[in-house]
Design a protein around this motif. Sequence first.
Motif, short mmCIF file in Angstrom:
data_model
loop_
_atom_site.label_atom_id
_atom_site.label_comp_id
_atom_site.label_asym_id
_atom_site.label_seq_id
_atom_site.Cartn_x
_atom_site.Cartn_y
_atom_site.Cartn_z
N LYS A 223 0.83 -1.21 0.00
CA LYS A 223 0.00 0.00 0.00
C LYS A 223 0.87 1.26 0.00
O LYS A 223 0.60 2.22 -0.73
N GLU A 224 1.90 1.25 0.82
CA GLU A 224 2.77 2.42 0.90
C GLU A 224 3.53 2.63 -0.41
O GLU A 224 3.74 3.77 -0.84
N SER A 225 3.94 1.56 -1.04
CA SER A 225 4.62 1.67 -2.33
C SER A 225 3.71 2.33 -3.37
O SER A 225 4.12 3.22 -4.11
N MET A 226 2.43 1.89 -3.41
CA MET A 226 1.50 2.46 -4.39
C MET A 226 1.10 3.88 -4.03
O MET A 226 0.65 4.64 -4.89
N ARG A 227 1.25 4.26 -2.76
CA ARG A 227 0.97 5.64 -2.37
C ARG A 227 2.09 6.57 -2.83
O ARG A 227 1.87 7.59 -3.50
N LEU A 228 3.31 6.22 -2.48
CA LEU A 228 4.45 7.11 -2.73
C LEU A 228 4.95 7.03 -4.17
O LEU A 228 5.41 8.02 -4.73
N TYR A 229 4.85 5.83 -4.75
CA TYR A 229 5.36 5.64 -6.12
C TYR A 229 4.23 5.11 -7.01
O TYR A 229 4.29 3.99 -7.51
#
Length: 483
Positions: free
Chosen positions: A342-348
């Motif tokens: 989830k964090e990967s798809m948020r930031l990148y």
Amino acid sequence: MILQYLYYFPVFATTNRNTTQKKPPPSPPRLPIIGNLHQIGPYPHVSLRALAKKYGPLMLLKFGSVPVLVVSSADAAREILRTYDLVFSDRPISNVSNKIFYYGRNVGFSRYSEYWRQVKSICVTQLLSTKRVHSFHNAREEEVALFLQKIRGSHSKTVNLSEMISQLTNNILFRVVLGGKSDSPHKWNYSYRIVVKKILDMLAYSHSMGDFFPYLVWFDWLSGLNGKVEKAAYEVDAFLESVVRDHHAATDDGCANKDFVSILLDIGSPIDKECIKAVILDMLIAGTETTATTLEWTMAALIKNPDVMSKLQKEVRKIGKGKSQILEDDLVKMNYLKAVMKESMRLYMPAPLVVPREARQDVNVLGYDIEAGTQVLINAWALSRDPSLWDNPEEFRPERFLNSPVDYKGLHYEYLPFGSGRRGCPGIQFAVAINELAVANIVHNFNLELPDGKRVEHLDMTALSGLVLHLKSPLLVVATPHV
């Protein structure tokens, strides 16, 4: 040079029907003819966020003669995607995508209609339901096993992880959609890869003048774009014709795990042959590029943040202890893995701007009058980095998603990696299944380092602008086996 001359035209030359509106959204000053196109740099999502900081979360631009509403806040996105979802459920007409995707017979780019509703419903229930996605777990696990085997074959020498990830996602889609085996020769295999690459390049780098300047549509003929697109469309159609023809000729073995093409052929009305070809193309294009890019960014972010990598490896290796490969049943227990994704798809975010919509009728949104025919761009990248919505938004911190209700299913408008509403991506479960399985197995099986003694500070996280945001430089790593 042309832009320099255009600066000398009076701004009032751009007067258009928006002046008759009761209250249009705020707009930056425009140039004649081109409107606001000169204010959009190589990274449109970045340019649009900068403009929105000055002109507000609902901002009206002109791209040539086309009015474009830019949405840059969660409240405004909620209005567009939930309150007025039906009003903004159309897709703009694109000359390039129209010719490639059978003039609106697919799901992704077709106009809103009864036909679109029927075909999308069939795709969701027959191809992308939870049950159907799970039925292909063997294909995903087998392809991941081959992927791990190739990395081990590097014998701890430098490998191009970006390229290998791209091959993995291509192989999975090839098997699930077309039914081919990636580890054996198949007459579709090579053609499939060529077709997908050609279409992605065409959509990313071939822009029709007629889309923004209808009176210059003739320029597409003069520039050779029409011929180029028609040639690509012919080659794509020839490939898909062979796929459908061979599936028709194949004997039905009654297998429950049929590929997507076989399922579509069994359905019947309203799925005719042209619709089948358009939907196949949808699945191939939507399922490869963004999924591979998400994996690429995730692995780069984990290498860049060794503390996060260590924490994830501990979780995965504890659950997978004694196993040479993580299986999909193991993923349910991996809460930190889900937070990392989830964090990967948020930031990148691979696709920083949600696929454009178009207003089907006049509507008032947050006190502003929007005219029918206005295109809408949701700047999901700006939402996911908004400091009023996220603590330290520029930091990679998966912990923010632990014990958090925020999800990627389109119900939280500060976080829209898959869009939302009627035109949201229907393949969320399919993409997430690939992403989680691949990342879990990489971190379970290998310790990753940068080659030539490079420190993590040297890892370039610059994005390359295009249809989706890739890493500018391929992710090269040394993968040392752990198990």
